[in-house]
Motif scaffolding. Structure first.
Motif, PDB file in Angstrom:
ATOM      1  N   TRP A 194       0.942  -1.205   0.085  1.00 24.49           N
ATOM      2  CA  TRP A 194       0.055  -0.083   0.303  1.00 24.49           C
ATOM      3  C   TRP A 194       0.906   1.190   0.005  1.00 24.49           C
ATOM      4  N   GLU A 195       0.108   2.326  -0.655  1.00 30.68           N
ATOM      5  CA  GLU A 195       1.018   3.630  -0.627  1.00 30.68           C
ATOM      6  C   GLU A 195       0.013   4.796  -0.315  1.00 30.68           C
ATOM      7  N   ARG A 196      -0.028   5.444   0.527  1.00 28.60           N
ATOM      8  CA  ARG A 196      -0.682   6.737   0.869  1.00 28.60           C
ATOM      9  C   ARG A 196      -2.373   6.338   0.583  1.00 28.60           C
ATOM     10  N   GLY A 197      -2.617   5.145   1.381  1.00 28.32           N
ATOM     11  CA  GLY A 197      -3.850   4.499   1.416  1.00 28.32           C
ATOM     12  C   GLY A 197      -4.233   3.739   0.369  1.00 28.32           C
ATOM     13  N   ARG A 198      -3.676   3.567  -0.648  1.00 30.83           N
ATOM     14  CA  ARG A 198      -3.962   2.916  -1.876  1.00 30.83           C
ATOM     15  C   ARG A 198      -3.093   1.518  -2.168  1.00 30.83           C
ATOM     16  N   ARG A 199      -3.753   0.778  -2.978  1.00 34.36           N
ATOM     17  CA  ARG A 199      -3.120  -0.404  -3.133  1.00 34.36           C
ATOM     18  C   ARG A 199      -2.015  -0.044  -4.285  1.00 34.36           C
ATOM     19  N   HIS A 200      -0.671  -0.245  -3.886  1.00 30.16           N
ATOM     20  CA  HIS A 200       0.479   0.282  -4.848  1.00 30.16           C
ATOM     21  C   HIS A 200       1.646  -0.664  -4.789  1.00 30.16           C
ATOM     22  N   GLY A 201       1.955  -1.267  -5.961  1.00 31.42           N
ATOM     23  CA  GLY A 201       3.266  -2.048  -5.843  1.00 31.42           C
ATOM     24  C   GLY A 201       2.747  -3.679  -6.111  1.00 31.42           C
ATOM     25  N   GLU A 202       3.203  -4.556  -5.495  1.00 28.45           N
ATOM     26  CA  GLU A 202       2.742  -6.159  -5.816  1.00 28.45           C
ATOM     27  C   GLU A 202       1.753  -6.331  -4.847  1.00 28.45           C
ATOM     28  N   GLY A 203       0.557  -7.065  -5.356  1.00 26.37           N
ATOM     29  CA  GLY A 203      -0.571  -7.492  -4.393  1.00 26.37           C
ATOM     30  C   GLY A 203      -1.151  -8.625  -4.953  1.00 26.37           C
ATOM     31  N   HIS A 204      -2.082  -9.241  -4.279  1.00 34.64           N
ATOM     32  CA  HIS A 204      -2.775 -10.415  -4.695  1.00 34.64           C
ATOM     33  C   HIS A 204      -4.160  -9.935  -4.148  1.00 34.64           C
ATOM     34  N   GLN A 205      -5.290 -10.150  -4.976  1.00 34.04           N
ATOM     35  CA  GLN A 205      -6.454  -9.867  -4.770  1.00 34.04           C
ATOM     36  C   GLN A 205      -7.240 -10.711  -5.283  1.00 34.04           C
ATOM     37  N   THR A 206      -8.245 -11.173  -4.015  1.00 36.24           N
ATOM     38  CA  THR A 206      -9.130 -12.557  -4.230  1.00 36.24           C
ATOM     39  C   THR A 206     -10.633 -11.646  -4.204  1.00 36.24           C
TER      40      THR A 206
END
Length: 235
Positions: free
Chosen positions: A153-165
């Motif tokens: 996360w960055e500054r409250g948002r998903r940012h970078g590498e991530g996994h979403q279900t």
């Protein structure tokens, strides 16, 4: 082989992952803006404007240093934890029982900062790193309707590498840019199909490969999320 791929694609059109429309829908479902400030959030779950006088004779009210109990908004919410220079700093709990909102973890200068866990009134929750009242670093978010994101996360948002279900069982694993899918990634459909490609602003972009459950493969070319060309690949 081509027929099998078309049937898979017909099950669910290619989604514009993480776009503004999706974010708006999720915001309406969860009541969470994804960049909520604890104690100063947009939903105004807890307001820090009403502060009782400092009491130096007991552990009630704001203190220059040490542990204390602070009641907020005529006792509708309270904070229990460490203070430094009359501000919430260190370990503490900020809780509004009437609304079901609770943050437990580290504070700095009256805001969530460090490791902590937040539960919102609708049941959505986040556990991970915070910076100046916003999700920042590594963390796990679960929405009220079952969407789960684990990653950066960055500054409250998903940012970078991530996994979403997603709630329907689909998953996306790859890059994010301030809340939307961006860069290389893999989208797995719950029916068994898989798409590997590239995303820009939450939409398919450029070449990618769709793998059907029966093993057939199809190369696809997208522009702004629109399918321009497709080619069945040999087995």
């Amino acid at each position: 082989a081509a027929t099998g791929l078309r049937s898979v694609h017909a099950i669910r059109p290619a989604p514009a992952l993480g776009g503004s429309g999706v974010e708006s829908a999720r915001k309406a479902l969860t009541g969470n803006t994804f960049d909520t400030h604890v104690g100063l959030d947009r939903n105004r779950v807890v307001k820090a404007s009403s502060r009782p006088p400092v009491d130096f004779s007991s552990d009630v009210g704001r203190k220059q240093f040490g542990f204390s109990h602070e009641e907020i908004d005529d006792s509708a919410a309270y904070y229990e934890g460490q203070f430094k220079l009359f501000q919430r700093s260190g370990q503490g709990v900020l809780h509004c029982p009437e609304l079901g909102s609770k943050y437990q973890g580290e504070f700095e200068s009256d805001r969530a900062h460090g490791e902590g866990q937040q539960v919102w009134p609708d049941g959505s929750q986040y556990a991970g790193e915070w910076r100046r009242g916003q999700k920042h670093g590594a963390g796990r978010y679960v929405s009220a309707d079952g969407l789960e994101y684990v990653g950066q996360w960055e500054r409250g948002r998903r940012h970078g590498e991530g996994h979403q279900t997603y709630a329907n069982g689909d998953t996306y694993n790859g890059g994010w840019h301030f809340g939307v899918c961006a860069g290389p990634g893999t989208y797995n459909f719950s029916e068994g199909a898989r798409y590997e490609g590239f995303w820009v602003c939450g939409r398919y972009e450029g070449p990618g490969v769709l793998y059907s459950p029966d093993g057939a493969r199809e190369r696809r070319w997208y522009s702004g999320g629109t399918l321009n060309k497709r080619e069945v690949l040999p087995d």
